[in-house]
Design a protein around this motif. Sequence first.
Motif, PDB file in Angstrom:
ATOM      1  N   ILE A 146       1.112  -1.443   0.026  1.00  0.00           N
ATOM      2  CA  ILE A 146      -0.089   0.313  -0.247  1.00  0.00           C
ATOM      3  C   ILE A 146       0.174   0.905   0.168  1.00  0.00           C
ATOM      4  O   ILE A 146       0.099   2.436   0.111  1.00  0.00           O
ATOM      5  CB  ILE A 146      -1.274   0.073   1.179  1.00  0.00           C
ATOM      6  N   ASN A 147       2.170   0.925   0.340  1.00  0.00           N
ATOM      7  CA  ASN A 147       2.801   2.418   0.049  1.00  0.00           C
ATOM      8  C   ASN A 147       4.138   2.073  -0.397  1.00  0.00           C
ATOM      9  O   ASN A 147       4.307   1.017  -0.547  1.00  0.00           O
ATOM     10  CB  ASN A 147       3.268   2.479   1.594  1.00  0.00           C
ATOM     11  N   TYR A 148       4.571   3.612  -1.394  1.00  0.00           N
ATOM     12  CA  TYR A 148       5.579   3.417  -1.556  1.00  0.00           C
ATOM     13  C   TYR A 148       5.749   5.262  -2.416  1.00  0.00           C
ATOM     14  O   TYR A 148       5.650   5.810  -1.720  1.00  0.00           O
ATOM     15  CB  TYR A 148       4.883   3.139  -3.618  1.00  0.00           C
ATOM     16  N   TRP A 149       7.043   4.814  -2.996  1.00  0.00           N
ATOM     17  CA  TRP A 149       7.012   6.937  -3.652  1.00  0.00           C
ATOM     18  C   TRP A 149       6.167   7.346  -4.065  1.00  0.00           C
ATOM     19  O   TRP A 149       5.249   6.973  -4.683  1.00  0.00           O
ATOM     20  CB  TRP A 149       8.382   6.657  -4.751  1.00  0.00           C
ATOM     21  N   PRO A 150       5.882   8.657  -3.684  1.00  0.00           N
ATOM     22  CA  PRO A 150       6.774   9.683  -3.238  1.00  0.00           C
ATOM     23  C   PRO A 150       7.305   9.843  -2.345  1.00  0.00           C
ATOM     24  O   PRO A 150       6.936  10.801  -0.823  1.00  0.00           O
ATOM     25  CB  PRO A 150       6.901  10.798  -3.986  1.00  0.00           C
ATOM     26  N   GLU A 151       6.626   9.121  -1.108  1.00  0.00           N
ATOM     27  CA  GLU A 151       5.970   8.762   0.923  1.00  0.00           C
ATOM     28  C   GLU A 151       7.795   8.925   0.885  1.00  0.00           C
ATOM     29  O   GLU A 151       8.337   7.708   0.511  1.00  0.00           O
ATOM     30  CB  GLU A 151       5.235   7.700   1.512  1.00  0.00           C
ATOM     31  N   LYS A 152       7.666  10.137   2.513  1.00  0.00           N
ATOM     32  CA  LYS A 152       9.163   9.907   2.391  1.00  0.00           C
ATOM     33  C   LYS A 152       9.553   9.492   4.022  1.00  0.00           C
ATOM     34  O   LYS A 152      10.436   9.536   4.462  1.00  0.00           O
ATOM     35  CB  LYS A 152       9.431  11.390   2.994  1.00  0.00           C
ATOM     36  N   THR A 153       8.676   8.727   4.059  1.00  0.00           N
ATOM     37  CA  THR A 153       9.078   8.293   5.536  1.00  0.00           C
ATOM     38  C   THR A 153       8.071   6.312   5.650  1.00  0.00           C
ATOM     39  O   THR A 153       6.851   6.525   4.437  1.00  0.00           O
ATOM     40  CB  THR A 153       8.423   9.156   6.969  1.00  0.00           C
ATOM     41  N   GLY A 154       8.221   5.797   6.632  1.00  0.00           N
ATOM     42  CA  GLY A 154       7.673   4.556   6.712  1.00  0.00           C
ATOM     43  C   GLY A 154       8.116   3.412   6.054  1.00  0.00           C
ATOM     44  O   GLY A 154       8.607   3.437   5.037  1.00  0.00           O
ATOM     45  N   ILE A 155       7.057   2.392   5.807  1.00  0.00           N
ATOM     46  CA  ILE A 155       7.859   1.194   4.940  1.00  0.00           C
ATOM     47  C   ILE A 155       7.080   1.788   3.141  1.00  0.00           C
ATOM     48  O   ILE A 155       8.595   1.105   2.583  1.00  0.00           O
ATOM     49  CB  ILE A 155       5.901   0.525   5.293  1.00  0.00           C
ATOM     50  N   GLY A 156       7.036   2.828   2.608  1.00  0.00           N
ATOM     51  CA  GLY A 156       7.003   3.520   1.796  1.00  0.00           C
ATOM     52  C   GLY A 156       8.549   3.493   1.327  1.00  0.00           C
ATOM     53  O   GLY A 156       8.729   3.196  -0.133  1.00  0.00           O
ATOM     54  N   ILE A 157       9.130   3.894   2.266  1.00  0.00           N
ATOM     55  CA  ILE A 157      11.100   4.199   1.811  1.00  0.00           C
ATOM     56  C   ILE A 157      10.975   2.968   1.452  1.00  0.00           C
ATOM     57  O   ILE A 157      12.294   3.057   0.553  1.00  0.00           O
ATOM     58  CB  ILE A 157      12.066   4.640   2.926  1.00  0.00           C
ATOM     59  N   PHE A 158      11.468   1.624   2.102  1.00  0.00           N
ATOM     60  CA  PHE A 158      11.791   0.630   1.771  1.00  0.00           C
ATOM     61  C   PHE A 158      11.211  -0.593   0.352  1.00  0.00           C
ATOM     62  O   PHE A 158      11.737  -1.292  -0.110  1.00  0.00           O
ATOM     63  CB  PHE A 158      11.465   0.265   2.923  1.00  0.00           C
ATOM     64  N   ASN A 159      10.090  -0.356   0.601  1.00  0.00           N
ATOM     65  CA  ASN A 159       9.398  -0.966  -0.417  1.00  0.00           C
ATOM     66  C   ASN A 159       9.669  -0.299  -1.949  1.00  0.00           C
ATOM     67  O   ASN A 159      10.532  -1.278  -2.792  1.00  0.00           O
ATOM     68  CB  ASN A 159       7.510  -0.983  -0.766  1.00  0.00           C
ATOM     69  N   THR A 160      10.195   0.925  -2.204  1.00  0.00           N
ATOM     70  CA  THR A 160      10.425   1.656  -2.640  1.00  0.00           C
ATOM     71  C   THR A 160      12.292   1.087  -3.714  1.00  0.00           C
ATOM     72  O   THR A 160      12.670   0.893  -4.212  1.00  0.00           O
ATOM     73  CB  THR A 160      11.012   3.170  -3.216  1.00  0.00           C
ATOM     74  N   GLY A 161      12.830   1.113  -2.083  1.00  0.00           N
ATOM     75  CA  GLY A 161      14.200   0.582  -2.197  1.00  0.00           C
ATOM     76  C   GLY A 161      14.639  -1.114  -2.436  1.00  0.00           C
ATOM     77  O   GLY A 161      15.550  -0.990  -3.400  1.00  0.00           O
ATOM     78  N   ARG A 162      13.477  -1.589  -2.223  1.00  0.00           N
ATOM     79  CA  ARG A 162      13.668  -3.307  -2.974  1.00  0.00           C
ATOM     80  C   ARG A 162      13.119  -2.867  -4.417  1.00  0.00           C
ATOM     81  O   ARG A 162      14.064  -3.491  -4.787  1.00  0.00           O
ATOM     82  CB  ARG A 162      13.018  -3.658  -2.004  1.00  0.00           C
ATOM     83  N   CYS A 163      12.127  -2.368  -4.208  1.00  0.00           N
ATOM     84  CA  CYS A 163      12.071  -2.531  -5.993  1.00  0.00           C
ATOM     85  C   CYS A 163      13.200  -1.978  -6.921  1.00  0.00           C
ATOM     86  O   CYS A 163      13.343  -2.528  -8.026  1.00  0.00           O
ATOM     87  CB  CYS A 163      10.799  -1.663  -6.616  1.00  0.00           C
ATOM     88  N   GLU A 164      13.285  -0.920  -6.605  1.00  0.00           N
ATOM     89  CA  GLU A 164      14.227   0.013  -7.529  1.00  0.00           C
ATOM     90  C   GLU A 164      16.219  -0.680  -7.225  1.00  0.00           C
ATOM     91  O   GLU A 164      16.670  -0.844  -7.976  1.00  0.00           O
ATOM     92  CB  GLU A 164      15.036   1.639  -6.917  1.00  0.00           C
ATOM     93  N   PHE A 165      16.362  -1.118  -6.346  1.00  0.00           N
ATOM     94  CA  PHE A 165      18.000  -2.794  -6.143  1.00  0.00           C
ATOM     95  C   PHE A 165      17.886  -3.444  -7.456  1.00  0.00           C
ATOM     96  O   PHE A 165      18.911  -3.684  -8.058  1.00  0.00           O
ATOM     97  CB  PHE A 165      17.626  -3.006  -4.839  1.00  0.00           C
ATOM     98  N   LEU A 166      16.581  -4.190  -7.218  1.00  0.00           N
ATOM     99  CA  LEU A 166      16.314  -5.284  -7.606  1.00  0.00           C
ATOM    100  C   LEU A 166      16.515  -5.478  -9.371  1.00  0.00           C
ATOM    101  O   LEU A 166      16.533  -5.236 -10.542  1.00  0.00           O
ATOM    102  CB  LEU A 166      14.806  -5.717  -7.944  1.00  0.00           C
ATOM    103  N   SER A 167      15.030  -4.067  -9.861  1.00  0.00           N
ATOM    104  CA  SER A 167      15.607  -3.365 -11.071  1.00  0.00           C
ATOM    105  C   SER A 167      16.999  -2.430 -11.555  1.00  0.00           C
ATOM    106  O   SER A 167      17.509  -4.031 -12.747  1.00  0.00           O
ATOM    107  CB  SER A 167      13.870  -2.113 -11.140  1.00  0.00           C
ATOM    108  N   SER A 168      17.983  -2.073 -10.628  1.00  0.00           N
ATOM    109  CA  SER A 168      18.939  -2.247 -10.944  1.00  0.00           C
ATOM    110  C   SER A 168      20.005  -3.497 -11.945  1.00  0.00           C
ATOM    111  O   SER A 168      20.953  -2.963 -12.626  1.00  0.00           O
ATOM    112  CB  SER A 168      19.190  -1.190  -9.947  1.00  0.00           C
ATOM    113  N   LYS A 169      19.207  -4.040 -11.012  1.00  0.00           N
ATOM    114  CA  LYS A 169      20.185  -5.928 -10.678  1.00  0.00           C
ATOM    115  C   LYS A 169      19.837  -6.331 -12.014  1.00  0.00           C
ATOM    116  O   LYS A 169      20.266  -7.399 -12.474  1.00  0.00           O
ATOM    117  CB  LYS A 169      19.757  -6.014 -10.005  1.00  0.00           C
TER     118      LYS A 169
END
Length: 413
Positions: A11-34
């Motif tokens: 339920i949470n993702y960028w551009p939310e700047k606090t909470g779970i959204g930060i980490f959902n975004t980070g995991r998705c973008e890391f796997l995309s970069s791989k």
Amino acid sequence: MAAYRILFLGINYWPEKTGIGIFNTGRCEFLSSKGYEVSMITAFPYYPFWEIPAEYRGKWFKDESRNGVKILRSFVYVPKKVSTLSRIAHEASFLFSSLLRALLVKKPDLLFVVSPPLGLGLSAFLLSKLWNIPYIFHVPDLQPDAARDLGMINSNLFFDILYKIEKFVYDNASKVSTLTPAMRHKIISKGIAAEKVLLLPDWADPLLFSLPERNGALKFREKYGLDEHLIVAHTGNMGVKQGLDIVIEAAERLKEKKGIVFLLVGDGADRRRLEEKAQSLNLPQLKFIPLLPKEEYLDLLSAADIALVTQKKEVGDIVFPSKVMTYLSAAKPVIGAVNKNSEVAKVILEAGAGRVVPAEDSMAMAEAVAELAADAQLRQRFGEEGRAYALRKWQKKKVLEEMEKAVEDLLKK
């Protein structure tokens, strides 16, 4: 060979700047970069203000793309006033709209589902059966336990249903993951095989390890008129679980101590009530500051002398707030007003990063603040020990590589 397709659901993702959204975004973008083909089905941004930004309002669905991740947004009801019933309606609206959204996407090779809401686990089960694929169920917040411990719901029947759903979702997931050893143990205690439960922690922003930054600290102090003050700060969500009354009450106890200022920085469902309480007590040394842009937030962390972590006394190992990682990585001495048996207390003490006082005990917090305020060397030692611990435990690259390995292991089965 074509890239594996991974569908995240949360339920949470960028551009939310606090909470779970930060980490959902980070995991998705890391796997995309791989090299993975990553899509994220998520809600329109609303957290922590509980308000959808103007550019996203009035829409049922919207597609976006950012840093290689395809973002598929679906409708979510966001109540003006957050209560137990309105929160249930909020989560239910996303469960239905996101499931519909998922039925329209190309079959992925793996589902990665983030709870809360717990009900997304039912969506994961249905989709995994439809597509004959595995799912990872990631649990940063043990939602049924939180609702029970905080007295948010008073229906035994409702809890029976929640726990049955939780067990069903865990049983049918290929893997269940969570943030801390204590949370992992809690899940295993619910009858889930230990080998099935993974530890996939969050991480610290690498920029935190370069703090404090002198110019940023001076800039923050000048902006808020805090040139000579000792700054005691709590940052992030202002909700029920945080139990932030203790900060207001500690500030009242120390109001005769000149030069100490308390900052409550952020937003959340309980902010308005907290502001009204502070105003009724006439506490000029307590300031509320809204959620800050990242650069100014880093300036705040550079300027802060003491950082606070607070929780209601009922909160034990059901959550692990990311601010703990933030404060330790930024070399801030920490006062944790938390349940002594909680993972937060264990980490602060194991790291040697500060003091732990009883949750909701404003006198003990005031005494700890006074102690650290009077001893700059102790503050420095706590900060250095905390940072050393953070470097061992929460480096972003290491944490995300471990997450990728868990994903690879499932995909190759």
